[in-house]
Structure formats: C-alpha cells, structure tokens
Design a protein around this motif. Structure first.
Motif, mmCIF file in Angstrom:
data_model
loop_
_atom_site.group_PDB
_atom_site.id
_atom_site.type_symbol
_atom_site.label_atom_id
_atom_site.label_comp_id
_atom_site.label_asym_id
_atom_site.label_seq_id
_atom_site.Cartn_x
_atom_site.Cartn_y
_atom_site.Cartn_z
ATOM 1 N N GLU A 214 1.296 7.800 -3.410
ATOM 2 C CA GLU A 214 2.486 7.994 -2.651
ATOM 3 C C GLU A 214 3.455 6.708 -3.125
ATOM 4 N N ILE A 215 3.221 5.608 -3.332
ATOM 5 C CA ILE A 215 4.088 4.753 -3.802
ATOM 6 C C ILE A 215 4.583 5.176 -5.158
ATOM 7 N N ALA A 216 3.656 5.849 -6.047
ATOM 8 C CA ALA A 216 4.257 6.377 -7.057
ATOM 9 C C ALA A 216 5.335 7.397 -6.919
ATOM 10 N N ARG A 217 5.196 8.093 -6.014
ATOM 11 C CA ARG A 217 6.091 9.332 -5.810
ATOM 12 C C ARG A 217 7.502 8.663 -5.000
ATOM 13 N N VAL A 218 7.168 7.782 -4.058
ATOM 14 C CA VAL A 218 8.415 7.223 -3.604
ATOM 15 C C VAL A 218 9.238 6.334 -4.313
ATOM 16 N N LEU A 219 8.701 5.673 -5.357
ATOM 17 C CA LEU A 219 9.365 5.013 -6.396
ATOM 18 C C LEU A 219 10.041 5.807 -7.546
ATOM 19 N N SER A 220 9.721 6.886 -7.717
ATOM 20 C CA SER A 220 9.986 7.899 -8.855
ATOM 21 C C SER A 220 11.382 8.502 -7.814
ATOM 22 N N ARG A 221 11.090 9.088 -6.642
ATOM 23 C CA ARG A 221 12.312 9.273 -5.924
ATOM 24 C C ARG A 221 13.315 8.877 -5.744
ATOM 25 N N ASP A 222 13.286 7.297 -5.728
ATOM 26 C CA ASP A 222 14.208 6.194 -5.780
ATOM 27 C C ASP A 222 15.022 5.911 -7.069
#
Length: 439
Positions: A214-222
């Motif tokens: 989930e960290i990877a997904r949120v950083l990518s989203r940002d």
C-alpha cells in the motif's frame, strides 16, 4: 480485512434496534476537498492570518468567529502560539468548545503552539507544554470520526505549519489522532497538491504485500517512481505490485551485507537517482521473554533494526540518497508501549525510534529528513490471525474505536516524503487512532 464486530453492528437488524454505528472514516481520494468546510481559524498567534489566507486560496472557507446556534464547521484551527501565561489557555476553551460542539462528522481540531524546547521563560514553557495534555484529552472526547492534533512550531515556521495543518485537516490523516508534530523553520516552496512526489524516485522495502504494497501504491499515486523491494520468495507478489505501480521490482534480502549497495545501484541505473527510502521490511517472532530463544531474538533484530543501519551506510554514501531526500522508517506502538510476548519486536522498534532521532541530526546539513510512523492496530493478514477476542479488543482500544487500514500508514509516510514536509524531521507519528496504549 473482515471486521466481524463492525459487520454485525452494521447489519440491518442492528441498525433497526438502534445499535451505535462505527463511523466510516473520511479517507483521502484524489480530487476530494481538503476538508468539509467551513473552518474556524482563531487565536492571536503568529500563524492564524497565514492559515486563513491559505485556506481561502485552496477554496476552503475560513471563518474567525465561533459558529452560531445550528451552524456546523468541518474543522477548527486554534493558533495559541503566542500564549505565554497559563491564564491565556482560556482561549482554548472559549474559542474551541463551541466549535467542537458544532463539528461535522469526521471533523478536525488542530491546535498550533510554540515548541516548548525553544523557550526559556518558565511560564511560557508551562503554558505551551499544557497544550499537549489538552489536545490529547480533546481527542479522547471527540466522536463521529473526529480527531484532534497539535502542531508545535520552532521559530517562524510558516511553511512547516501550513504543511502539517494541511495534512491534519485532510483525509490523509484519518487514523492520526492525539499526535504532536514539531516543525522547524525550513522552507519548502510550492508543492503540487495532486502530485507532490512527481519526479521523485522512491524505494520501499517489504513491498510485496500488506502495508508495504500500500505504501508503494500511495507513493506512486502521488507521482513517485517506485522501486519495490522484497525477498526472492515473494517474487510473484512483488512483481505484481511493481507492475501495478508502474515501477520496478528488486528481489533481495535486506539483511544481506550488500543490500544497501544493490538498492542504490538499481535506483540510479534504472531511474537516474534516489530521493525517498521507506524502511518497511519487518518480521515478528513472538514468545514470552522467559522462553525467548536465540533464533527468534536475533532474526527480529537483524531484519527490523540492524539491516536498516547497514543499508543506510550505503544509501547515505556517495551516489546514494540525494540531498533534500527523505528516509521514513516503520516503527510500531510496541516500541513505545511494549507488548506482551514481543520483547524482541518491541526492542527492535524502539531502536528504530532511536535511529530516527540520532540520524536526523547527522544528515540535517544535507537537507535530508528522517522520520518514522508507529502503527497501532492495522487491519492486515497478520492481525487477522490474532485470536478473535484479542483482535476485537485491539480494534476498539482507541479513540476512533476501530482498526486502521494499511492506507492510513501509507498516507502518513507519503506526507513525510513530500517536499512540503521539509520542516519535519526526527519525528515519530503514531498512526493508531489515539490508542489507549502508549503516549
């Protein structure tokens, strides 16, 4: 994760007989408003005018007087940074109490003060330190998904205060409650609200599943380009996460002597540099202290703590993390409050907190920040395996009366990683809904 208690109380039968419903927390999604305005901005400190002007520019109406009968506010920001005598704490009650009564569901209370460690006058230190006890207590009284947090400014920290207030008002902080965030006078400049990490390269260890994924997904989203790191045994899951975020996967054991060097080499060769490192990889090997064996103790210390120290040597070396970079560690509430059967885990996570404190000072001259999140009860595959009664108690023992989501941890990490958070370093923010355990 399935939450049996919440499922039961949200059932049609429970609703019909009037069983109180756990509040659905307002979590951030791109494009949603900062908060459900209007926002009361009050107090005679040095930041109130700037906060009100910034909110207006962000399209959030700011008001300066407490709401009238029947009116509602989405948040209240009280600037008490100028208070130097305990008598001035009355402002907290006089301005804040009417607004708290009028808070909408998922409302926010943010108090801005001056960091007592920067003051010398005894009365001033006393007054500013009192804010912490008041804010934590307010947080435990709030209902309907509302939270209360404190921002303490060091000097003329307008950028830092604005960034912290923005985070705490937004859905990014849905599970952050009763916390104290200290900000210094570092400046950050303008930040893209939707893609604050655009152009940044981020490494996330333990990224194959759970919180790491989930960290990877949120950083990518940002906006970040993500290097997802995990063990070769998790290769399929790791590749799926890397593909999902359009990043790259790096299979390695973080305890290997060359792990840090390989991370730097991969990030620079594939993506041209390294800006953000999230030390998320961790394990548990629980046993009562008197029965703790050598393997359980050493393996937890090696993965959770010693590997971070070793990797940082390479990450902070020549050709590694860029000046102005970000290091974010995942600690745990167990490292703050302790936990039965987890002396090894608690020791390792307390060590991570010590690492953050010490390392943040050593790299400050390079503009690098070092911070940590300390999750409480987060709904993951690991917590789903906890015995039912223990699991349900763990979920409810916080001011929000529910477990957090992996996304809640990821959102706080992503905020630490933002350029706008340049004024925040050496901090540990608990993502725990203001757990009744710890401080």
């Amino acid at each position: 994760m399935s939450d049996l208690f919440t499922t039961i109380v949200r059932s049609p039968v429970a609703r019909k007989v009037g069983v109180p419903q756990p509040t659905r927390l307002r979590r951030f999604e791109p494009g949603m408003p900062l908060c459900e305005g209007p926002v009361l901005v009050a107090g005679d400190g040095r930041f109130a005018d700037g906060i009100a002007a910034w909110l207006g520019g962000a399209g959030v109406p700011a008001v300066s007087t407490p709401p009238g009968e029947g009116d509602k506010v989405g948040a209240v920001v009280l600037d008490l940074s100028a208070a130097t005598d305990p008598a001035e704490l009355d402002q907290l009650r006089l301005l804040g109490a009417p607004a708290v009564k009028a808070l909408k569901r998922n409302g926010r209370v943010v108090v801005v003060g001056t960091d007592p460690t920067t003051l010398t006058d005894v009365a001033a230190v006393t007054t500013q330190r009192a804010l912490e006890g008041a804010v934590r207590s307010i947080g435990k009284e709030l209902r309907g998904g509302a939270t209360a947090n404190l921002v303490l400014a060091q000097g003329d920290a307008h950028d830092g205060v604005r960034s912290a207030v923005e985070f705490l008002l937004s859905g990014r902080s849905a599970y952050v409650d009763g916390q104290v965030i200290r900000v210094d006078d570092s400046t950050s400049g303008d930040v893209d609200a939707l893609r604050p990490l655009e152009g940044k390269v981020a490494v996330v260890t333990g990224a194959a599943r759970g919180i790491g994924a989930e960290i990877a997904r949120v950083l990518s989203r940002d906006g970040a380009t993500v290097v997802a790191v995990d063990l070769p045994a998790a290769g399929d899951s790791l590749a799926a996460v890397a593909n999902d975020v359009r990043g790259t996967a790096l299979q390695l054991d973080v305890t290997a002597d060359d792990a840090g060097g390989r991370i730097v080499e991969h990030a620079t060769a594939r993506h041209g540099g390294l800006d953000i490192v999230v030390h998320n990889a961790g394990i548990t090997r629980d046993k009562l202290f008197v029965n703790m064996d050598d393997d359980r103790w050493r393996s937890v210390m090696e993965v959770n703590l010693r590997s971070v120290l070793r990797m940082n040597e390479a990450i902070l070396g020549e050709g590694g993390l860029a000046d102005g970079g970000r290091i974010v560690c995942v600690a745990s509430i167990a490292g703050i409050a302790g936990n039965r059967g987890q002396t090894n885990y608690g020791a390792s996570k307390a060590g991570v907190i010590g690492l953050v404190t010490a390392l943040s000072r050593q790299v400050a001259d390079r503009g690098i920040t070092v911070n940590a999140v300390a999750p409480g009860f987060i709904e993951t595959e690991m917590t789903a395996r906890i015995p039912f009664a223990t699991r349900e108690i763990g979920r409810r023992m916080n001011s929000l009366q529910q477990g957090g989501h992996p996304k809640d941890v990821a959102e706080t990490i992503a905020w630490f990683a933002q350029p706008g958070a340049a004024a925040v370093t050496g901090q540990v923010v608990r993502v725990c809904g203001q757990s009744l355990l710890g401080a």
